[in-house]
Write a protein that holds these residues in place. Sequence first.
Motif, PDB file in Angstrom:
ATOM      1  N   PRO A   1     146.322  40.039  51.021  1.00 57.65           N
ATOM      2  CA  PRO A   1     145.325  40.286  50.558  1.00 57.65           C
ATOM      3  C   PRO A   1     144.205  40.544  51.370  1.00 57.65           C
ATOM      4  O   PRO A   1     143.490  41.712  51.145  1.00 57.65           O
ATOM      5  CB  PRO A   1     144.808  38.957  49.671  1.00 57.65           C
ATOM      6  CG  PRO A   1     146.225  38.269  49.412  1.00 57.65           C
ATOM      7  CD  PRO A   1     146.937  38.636  50.727  1.00 57.65           C
ATOM      8  N   ALA A   2     144.048  40.031  52.463  1.00 54.79           N
ATOM      9  CA  ALA A   2     142.879  40.193  53.529  1.00 54.79           C
ATOM     10  C   ALA A   2     143.142  41.631  54.090  1.00 54.79           C
ATOM     11  O   ALA A   2     142.289  42.332  54.398  1.00 54.79           O
ATOM     12  CB  ALA A   2     142.918  39.139  54.570  1.00 54.79           C
ATOM     13  N   MET A   3     144.557  41.738  54.578  1.00 53.10           N
ATOM     14  CA  MET A   3     144.956  43.096  55.156  1.00 53.10           C
ATOM     15  C   MET A   3     144.674  44.295  54.170  1.00 53.10           C
ATOM     16  O   MET A   3     144.174  45.556  54.579  1.00 53.10           O
ATOM     17  CB  MET A   3     146.483  43.126  55.589  1.00 53.10           C
ATOM     18  CG  MET A   3     146.880  42.020  56.477  1.00 53.10           C
ATOM     19  SD  MET A   3     148.595  41.953  56.821  1.00 53.10           S
ATOM     20  CE  MET A   3     148.857  43.559  57.310  1.00 53.10           C
ATOM     21  N   ALA A   4     145.041  44.076  52.929  1.00 55.23           N
ATOM     22  CA  ALA A   4     144.801  44.983  52.016  1.00 55.23           C
ATOM     23  C   ALA A   4     143.349  45.438  51.804  1.00 55.23           C
ATOM     24  O   ALA A   4     142.978  46.422  51.700  1.00 55.23           O
ATOM     25  CB  ALA A   4     145.356  44.667  50.570  1.00 55.23           C
TER      26      ALA A   4
ATOM     27  N   ALA B   1     140.988  44.822  53.829  1.00 55.64           N
ATOM     28  CA  ALA B   1     140.464  45.767  55.065  1.00 55.64           C
ATOM     29  C   ALA B   1     140.796  47.033  54.915  1.00 55.64           C
ATOM     30  O   ALA B   1     140.296  47.962  55.709  1.00 55.64           O
ATOM     31  CB  ALA B   1     141.055  44.762  56.443  1.00 55.64           C
ATOM     32  N   ALA B   2     142.076  47.585  54.586  1.00 58.49           N
ATOM     33  CA  ALA B   2     142.377  48.746  54.553  1.00 58.49           C
ATOM     34  C   ALA B   2     142.100  49.671  53.283  1.00 58.49           C
ATOM     35  O   ALA B   2     142.228  50.700  53.175  1.00 58.49           O
ATOM     36  CB  ALA B   2     144.139  48.771  54.632  1.00 58.49           C
ATOM     37  N   GLY B   3     141.559  48.917  52.307  1.00 56.96           N
ATOM     38  CA  GLY B   3     140.974  49.448  51.122  1.00 56.96           C
ATOM     39  C   GLY B   3     141.809  49.981  50.194  1.00 56.96           C
ATOM     40  O   GLY B   3     141.800  50.927  49.312  1.00 56.96           O
TER      41      GLY B   3
ATOM     42  N   ALA C   1     150.082  53.931  52.008  1.00 56.44           N
ATOM     43  CA  ALA C   1     149.674  52.512  51.894  1.00 56.44           C
ATOM     44  C   ALA C   1     150.182  51.356  53.055  1.00 56.44           C
ATOM     45  O   ALA C   1     149.444  50.776  53.667  1.00 56.44           O
ATOM     46  CB  ALA C   1     150.198  51.683  50.614  1.00 56.44           C
ATOM     47  N   LEU C   2     151.567  51.972  53.638  1.00 56.25           N
ATOM     48  CA  LEU C   2     151.865  51.283  54.862  1.00 56.25           C
ATOM     49  C   LEU C   2     151.278  51.483  55.763  1.00 56.25           C
ATOM     50  O   LEU C   2     150.972  50.777  56.681  1.00 56.25           O
ATOM     51  CB  LEU C   2     153.498  51.765  54.765  1.00 56.25           C
ATOM     52  CG  LEU C   2     154.153  51.198  55.907  1.00 56.25           C
ATOM     53  CD1 LEU C   2     154.162  49.689  56.184  1.00 56.25           C
ATOM     54  CD2 LEU C   2     155.701  51.617  55.999  1.00 56.25           C
TER      55      LEU C   2
END
Length: 239
Positions: free
Chosen positions: A16-19, A21-23, A213-214
């Motif tokens: 969730p934190a990565m997502a 950060a990547a919007g 997304a990747l």
Amino acid sequence: MTLPVLAAGSLRKALPAMAEAAGLRLDVRFGPAGLLRGRIEDGLRPELFLSASMAHARAVASLADYGDAVPLLENRLCLFGREEILADGDALRAMLDPDSRLGTSTPGADPGGDYALTVFDRAEAIRPGSRAMLRDRARALVGGDLPGKANTGSPVADLFRAGKVDLFLGYRTTALDVTERCPGLALLDLPPELAVRPLYGAVARKTDEARAALEGLRSAEAMEAARRCGFHPPRKSAR
């Protein structure tokens, strides 16, 4: 657009934190990577599969709907549990202590269990007979089935709270989370001769949305978010 994702349970805090950060907007089902792979092979088609094992990622990548498996993150295995058992800093002695109950994830279903068996194999070279003793003593207590989608807790923390285990051999990221949740626990990094560095793999469907997304999850911003959760970017030599 919200993308459906199947992801290793050990990414429950970091993803969730990565997502964010990547919007990205992701609809994630977490679980043991081996079992999630099985669901995909049975016909489920998430846009992304994030595995704690490159082997499972490569297996999904062999399906016609998916692109290549790529390294995503690195983790480490460590031993964590009751402070008094780990006080002398000897991980192998602690695991072999007949008075301590040692837990692992489930081999086959969950890569964390497979990595634990690798540690046991390496222990044999340090102390002959250790492999058989550790395999006999260790109990596969988590990762044997798929949790409900609403389950956002920590099954390993629940084991300690219920007094069902004294030590657990698992991911360092899990250890950081569990020792924060449960007072009286400590973590111990494994010595170099026992150390295992799990390499996580990612696979995207052959759609523009999944590929983008990747790419976002592999961005510098997402990697920094993962690092704050205890992960590391994959080494350049990682495959």
